[in-house]
Enzyme design. Structure first.
Site, PDB file in Angstrom:
ATOM      1  N   ASN A   1      58.924  53.367 -18.952  1.00  0.00           N
ATOM      2  CA  ASN A   1      58.927  53.506 -20.423  1.00  0.00           C
ATOM      3  C   ASN A   1      59.587  54.786 -20.926  1.00  0.00           C
ATOM      4  OD1 ASN A   1      57.481  51.024 -20.874  1.00  0.00           O
ATOM      5  ND2 ASN A   1      55.694  52.080 -20.053  1.00  0.00           N
TER       6      ASN A   1
ATOM      7  N   ARG B   1      59.504  55.796 -28.793  1.00  0.00           N
ATOM      8  CA  ARG B   1      58.187  55.450 -28.261  1.00  0.00           C
ATOM      9  C   ARG B   1      57.148  56.507 -28.666  1.00  0.00           C
ATOM     10  NH1 ARG B   1      56.429  56.949 -22.125  1.00  0.00           N
ATOM     11  NH2 ARG B   1      54.402  55.937 -22.235  1.00  0.00           N
TER      12      ARG B   1
ATOM     13  N   ASN C   1      58.945  62.784 -13.457  1.00  0.00           N
ATOM     14  CA  ASN C   1      57.940  62.401 -14.443  1.00  0.00           C
ATOM     15  C   ASN C   1      57.543  60.981 -14.074  1.00  0.00           C
ATOM     16  OD1 ASN C   1      56.316  61.642 -16.514  1.00  0.00           O
ATOM     17  ND2 ASN C   1      57.641  62.407 -18.160  1.00  0.00           N
TER      18      ASN C   1
ATOM     19  N   HIS D   1      49.086  58.113 -12.638  1.00  0.00           N
ATOM     20  CA  HIS D   1      47.647  57.907 -12.553  1.00  0.00           C
ATOM     21  C   HIS D   1      47.251  56.786 -11.598  1.00  0.00           C
ATOM     22  CE1 HIS D   1      48.251  60.407 -16.018  1.00  0.00           C
ATOM     23  NE2 HIS D   1      48.914  59.438 -16.642  1.00  0.00           N
TER      24      HIS D   1
ATOM     25  N   ASP E   1      52.685  58.798  -1.483  1.00  0.00           N
ATOM     26  CA  ASP E   1      52.963  58.758  -0.041  1.00  0.00           C
ATOM     27  C   ASP E   1      54.449  58.965   0.241  1.00  0.00           C
ATOM     28  OD1 ASP E   1      50.306  58.333   0.467  1.00  0.00           O
ATOM     29  OD2 ASP E   1      50.505  56.238   1.058  1.00  0.00           O
TER      30      ASP E   1
ATOM     31  N   HIS F   1      55.414  66.471 -17.198  1.00  0.00           N
ATOM     32  CA  HIS F   1      54.946  65.577 -18.266  1.00  0.00           C
ATOM     33  C   HIS F   1      55.268  66.191 -19.609  1.00  0.00           C
ATOM     34  CE1 HIS F   1      52.778  63.087 -15.478  1.00  0.00           C
ATOM     35  NE2 HIS F   1      52.335  64.185 -14.899  1.00  0.00           N
ATOM     36  N   LEU F   2      55.728  65.371 -20.519  1.00  0.00           N
ATOM     37  CA  LEU F   2      55.975  65.829 -21.887  1.00  0.00           C
ATOM     38  C   LEU F   2      54.663  66.241 -22.549  1.00  0.00           C
ATOM     39  CD1 LEU F   2      58.302  62.831 -22.561  1.00  0.00           C
ATOM     40  CD2 LEU F   2      59.084  65.190 -22.805  1.00  0.00           C
ATOM     41  N   SER F   3      53.681  65.372 -22.445  1.00  0.00           N
ATOM     42  CA  SER F   3      52.389  65.646 -23.085  1.00  0.00           C
ATOM     43  C   SER F   3      51.475  66.374 -22.105  1.00  0.00           C
ATOM     44  CB  SER F   3      51.742  64.318 -23.516  1.00  0.00           C
ATOM     45  OG  SER F   3      51.481  63.502 -22.379  1.00  0.00           O
TER      46      SER F   3
ATOM     47  N   ARG G   1      44.057  59.640 -17.975  1.00  0.00           N
ATOM     48  CA  ARG G   1      45.287  60.402 -17.689  1.00  0.00           C
ATOM     49  C   ARG G   1      44.990  61.745 -17.007  1.00  0.00           C
ATOM     50  NH1 ARG G   1      49.233  57.539 -20.685  1.00  0.00           N
ATOM     51  NH2 ARG G   1      48.325  56.607 -22.532  1.00  0.00           N
TER      52      ARG G   1
HETATM   53  C1  DQA Z   1      53.689  61.059 -19.472  1.00  0.00           C
HETATM   54  C2  DQA Z   1      52.155  60.992 -19.528  1.00  0.00           C
HETATM   55  C3  DQA Z   1      51.645  59.701 -18.915  1.00  0.00           C
HETATM   56  O1  DQA Z   1      50.224  59.648 -18.991  1.00  0.00           O
HETATM   57  C4  DQA Z   1      52.207  58.508 -19.658  1.00  0.00           C
HETATM   58  O2  DQA Z   1      51.802  57.299 -19.032  1.00  0.00           O
HETATM   59  C5  DQA Z   1      53.680  58.554 -19.833  1.00  0.00           C
HETATM   60  C6  DQA Z   1      54.324  59.840 -20.116  1.00  0.00           C
HETATM   61  C7  DQA Z   1      54.242  62.307 -20.195  1.00  0.00           C
HETATM   62  O3  DQA Z   1      55.403  62.638 -19.949  1.00  0.00           O
HETATM   63  O4  DQA Z   1      53.554  62.923 -20.997  1.00  0.00           O
HETATM   64  O5  DQA Z   1      54.352  57.530 -19.819  1.00  0.00           O
HETATM   65  O6  DQA Z   1      54.074  61.140 -18.115  1.00  0.00           O
END
Ligand code: DQA
Length: 146
Positions: free
Chosen positions: A11, A18, A75, A81, A88, A101-103, A112
Site C-alpha cells: 500500500n 492514502r 518499510n 506486524h 527470517d 516507518h512514516l508514522s 502496530r
Molecule cells: C507504516 C506503519 C504500518 O503500521 C502500516 O501498516 C503501514 C505504514 C508507516 O510507514 O507508518 O502501511 O509502515
C-alpha cells in the site's frame, strides 16, 4: 559503486492519496527521488522495490547478496506486524537492515506496537514522516561504508 536496496511494502504505492492525515501527501515516487539525490551525493547507488506481496519481498531480500547489496532500508508496512517470513529473510542474508516507518507505530493502535522485523534490524526509525526514510538511508549509508 556500493548499493542499498530500498523496499516499500504493501500500500505504500498509494502514498499521497492514502490516509493523508497519517501518512502525508508525499508520493512514493517523490520519496524515491529525494533518496536518490541523497545517495548520489554520497556516491551510493539505490535499488528500489515496492511490492504488495510478501513473497516478492522475501525473494528480493534473498537475492540481495548475489545482487551486491550492502544494506537494506525497509518499510515493511503492514507486514511489519505479521511477517515472520520477511524477518527470517533478513536474518538469513546477514546484510544490515534499517526499518523505517512514516508514522510512529507505538503511538497508534496496539496491533502496530509489535514489529516482527525490528529484532533482526540494526535499528528502526519511526514517526518522522518522509524524514524517517532520509534518516534510515543515512544510517544505512554509514553501515555500508563501515
Ligand atoms: C507504516 C506503519 C504500518 O503500521 C502500516 O501498516 C503501514 C505504514 C508507516 O510507514 O507508518 O502501511 O509502515
Amino acid at each position: 559503486m556500493q548499493k542499498i536496496l530500498v523496499i516499500h511494502g504493501p500500500n505504500l504505492n498509494l502514498l499521497g492519496q492514502r490516509e493523508t492525515s497519517v501518512y502525508g501527501v508525499t508520493t512514493m515516487e517523490d520519496i524515491n527521488t529525494n533518496l536518490q539525490q541523497i545517495a548520489k551525493d554520497k556516491g551510493i547507488g539505490l535499488v528500489f522495490l515496492q511490492s504488495n506481496h510478501e513473497g516478492d519481498i522475501v525473494d528480493a531480500i534473498g537475492k540481495a547478496k548475489a545482487n551486491d547489496i550492502g544494506a537494506i532500508v525497509i518499510n515493511p508496512a503492514a507486514y511489519t506486524h505479521t511477517s515472520i517470513a520477511i524477518r527470517d529473510a533478513i536474518a538469513a542474508v546477514t546484510i544490515p537492515a534499517v526499518e523505517v516507518h512514516l508514522s510512529n507505530i507505538y503511538k497508534r493502535e496496539e496491533f502496530r506496537h509489535q514489529s516482527m522485523i525490528a529484532p533482526v534490524c540494526q535499528g528502526q526509525v519511526s514517526g518522522f514522516g518522509v524524514q524517517s526514510y532520509e534518516l534510515g538511508l543515512l544510517a544505512a549509508i554509514r553501515l555500508v561504508k563501515a
